[in-house]
Design a protein around this motif. Structure first.
Motif, mmCIF file in Angstrom:
data_model
loop_
_atom_site.group_PDB
_atom_site.id
_atom_site.type_symbol
_atom_site.label_atom_id
_atom_site.label_comp_id
_atom_site.label_asym_id
_atom_site.label_seq_id
_atom_site.Cartn_x
_atom_site.Cartn_y
_atom_site.Cartn_z
ATOM 1 N N MET A 134 26.306 22.153 2.189
ATOM 2 C CA MET A 134 26.723 20.620 2.236
ATOM 3 C C MET A 134 26.658 20.364 3.840
ATOM 4 N N ARG A 135 26.708 19.110 4.114
ATOM 5 C CA ARG A 135 26.972 18.510 5.394
ATOM 6 C C ARG A 135 27.615 17.066 5.151
ATOM 7 N N GLY A 136 28.116 16.629 5.962
ATOM 8 C CA GLY A 136 28.285 15.102 5.650
ATOM 9 C C GLY A 136 29.076 14.306 6.769
ATOM 10 N N VAL A 137 29.555 13.147 6.777
ATOM 11 C CA VAL A 137 30.155 12.378 7.664
ATOM 12 C C VAL A 137 31.382 11.536 7.082
ATOM 13 N N TYR A 138 32.480 11.766 7.853
ATOM 14 C CA TYR A 138 33.750 10.605 7.635
ATOM 15 C C TYR A 138 33.120 9.438 8.076
ATOM 16 N N HIS A 139 33.546 8.211 7.695
ATOM 17 C CA HIS A 139 33.412 6.877 8.193
ATOM 18 C C HIS A 139 34.827 6.543 8.534
ATOM 19 N N CYS A 140 35.476 6.333 9.753
ATOM 20 C CA CYS A 140 36.707 6.112 10.044
ATOM 21 C C CYS A 140 36.691 4.922 10.913
ATOM 22 N N ALA A 141 38.371 4.722 11.018
ATOM 23 C CA ALA A 141 38.623 3.556 12.059
ATOM 24 C C ALA A 141 39.783 3.864 12.674
ATOM 25 N N GLY A 142 39.905 3.194 14.081
ATOM 26 C CA GLY A 142 40.839 3.452 15.033
ATOM 27 C C GLY A 142 42.079 2.618 14.598
ATOM 28 N N ASP A 143 43.407 2.656 15.112
ATOM 29 C CA ASP A 143 44.277 1.713 14.776
ATOM 30 C C ASP A 143 43.847 0.311 15.329
ATOM 31 N N ASP A 144 42.857 0.235 16.092
ATOM 32 C CA ASP A 144 42.488 -1.197 16.517
ATOM 33 C C ASP A 144 41.511 -1.818 15.579
ATOM 34 N N GLY A 145 41.170 -0.995 14.423
ATOM 35 C CA GLY A 145 39.915 -1.570 13.706
ATOM 36 C C GLY A 145 38.506 -0.975 14.087
ATOM 37 N N GLU A 146 38.501 -0.339 15.219
ATOM 38 C CA GLU A 146 37.243 0.206 15.755
ATOM 39 C C GLU A 146 36.574 1.236 14.759
ATOM 40 N N PRO A 147 35.400 0.870 14.311
ATOM 41 C CA PRO A 147 34.902 1.994 13.194
ATOM 42 C C PRO A 147 34.185 3.015 14.193
ATOM 43 N N PHE A 148 34.196 4.372 13.702
ATOM 44 C CA PHE A 148 33.553 5.666 14.437
ATOM 45 C C PHE A 148 33.254 6.570 13.269
ATOM 46 N N ASP A 149 32.305 7.091 13.436
ATOM 47 C CA ASP A 149 31.944 8.316 12.381
ATOM 48 C C ASP A 149 32.091 9.789 12.984
ATOM 49 N N VAL A 150 32.524 10.590 12.079
ATOM 50 C CA VAL A 150 32.826 12.116 12.454
ATOM 51 C C VAL A 150 32.150 12.700 11.395
ATOM 52 N N ASN A 151 30.934 13.735 12.290
ATOM 53 C CA ASN A 151 29.969 14.472 11.600
ATOM 54 C C ASN A 151 30.599 15.671 11.068
ATOM 55 N N ILE A 152 30.115 16.130 9.773
ATOM 56 C CA ILE A 152 30.863 17.368 9.412
ATOM 57 C C ILE A 152 29.580 18.429 9.351
ATOM 58 N N PRO A 153 29.551 19.217 10.151
ATOM 59 C CA PRO A 153 28.319 20.312 10.251
ATOM 60 C C PRO A 153 28.234 20.943 9.008
ATOM 61 N N GLU A 154 26.727 21.156 8.714
ATOM 62 C CA GLU A 154 26.385 21.917 7.442
ATOM 63 C C GLU A 154 27.167 23.214 7.328
ATOM 64 N N PHE A 155 27.883 23.582 6.156
ATOM 65 C CA PHE A 155 28.382 24.886 5.573
ATOM 66 C C PHE A 155 27.617 25.208 4.510
ATOM 67 N N VAL A 156 27.588 26.628 4.278
ATOM 68 C CA VAL A 156 26.971 27.294 3.230
ATOM 69 C C VAL A 156 27.738 27.654 2.127
ATOM 70 N N LEU A 157 27.324 27.345 0.983
ATOM 71 C CA LEU A 157 27.848 27.705 -0.239
ATOM 72 C C LEU A 157 27.108 28.716 -0.807
ATOM 73 N N ALA A 158 27.784 29.945 -0.930
ATOM 74 C CA ALA A 158 26.833 31.290 -1.270
ATOM 75 C C ALA A 158 27.703 32.050 -2.332
ATOM 76 N N MET A 159 27.200 32.470 -3.385
ATOM 77 C CA MET A 159 27.928 33.410 -4.282
ATOM 78 C C MET A 159 27.630 34.855 -3.445
ATOM 79 N N PRO A 160 28.778 35.659 -3.527
ATOM 80 C CA PRO A 160 28.646 36.946 -2.871
ATOM 81 C C PRO A 160 27.744 37.718 -3.185
ATOM 82 N N ARG A 161 27.071 38.610 -2.035
ATOM 83 C CA ARG A 161 25.975 39.448 -2.274
ATOM 84 C C ARG A 161 24.588 38.591 -2.510
#
Length: 124
Positions: free
Chosen positions: A94-121
């Motif tokens: 999975m990877r993603g992005v949060y669309h955010c806003a500052g207290d002044d209404g200014e939009p900005f994005d926060v990227n969420i780096p890819e992370f692995v989903l894996a069954m053990p072994r």
């Protein structure tokens, strides 16, 4: 230091009691910790996840907020939540992005780096 800056840390784990490998159903849980490391309040408005299974099939999930909330974080404040993701394969990512806003209404994005989903072994 940026005026608006959120740090995102994700921990994922396999959930065997909700999985049925014989039916190609693999359940994963993940915890997300969002911390405002900026100098001003900021709010998570929406999310966009890209989920890729072990057969390289892509699924996108978009929606308002996270777990039904749009947390407003003061500088230094943290918001944590848990969610889950079913996959038809024992490995994915999975990877993603949060669309955010500052207290002044200014939009900005926060990227969420890819992370692995894996069954053990399943990964060497």
């Amino acid at each position: 230091m940026k005026n608006f800056d959120l740090s995102v840390v994700v921990e994922a784990q396999y959930v065997p009691e909700q999985s049925d490998p014989g039916q190609s159903h693999f359940a994963f849980a993940y915890k997300v910790r969002i911390t405002n490391v900026g100098q001003r309040p900021a709010q998570v408005i929406s999310r966009h996840w890209v989920i890729v299974d072990g057969q390289n099939k892509k699924q996108e999930v978009k929606g308002l907020g996270v777990v039904g909330q749009q947390p407003l974080l003061a500088p230094g404040e943290t918001f944590e939540y848990a969610s889950g993701c079913p996959l038809p394969t024992p490995v994915g990512s999975m990877r993603g992005v949060y669309h955010c806003a500052g207290d002044d209404g200014e939009p900005f994005d926060v990227n969420i780096p890819e992370f692995v989903l894996a069954m053990p072994r399943t990964l060497h």
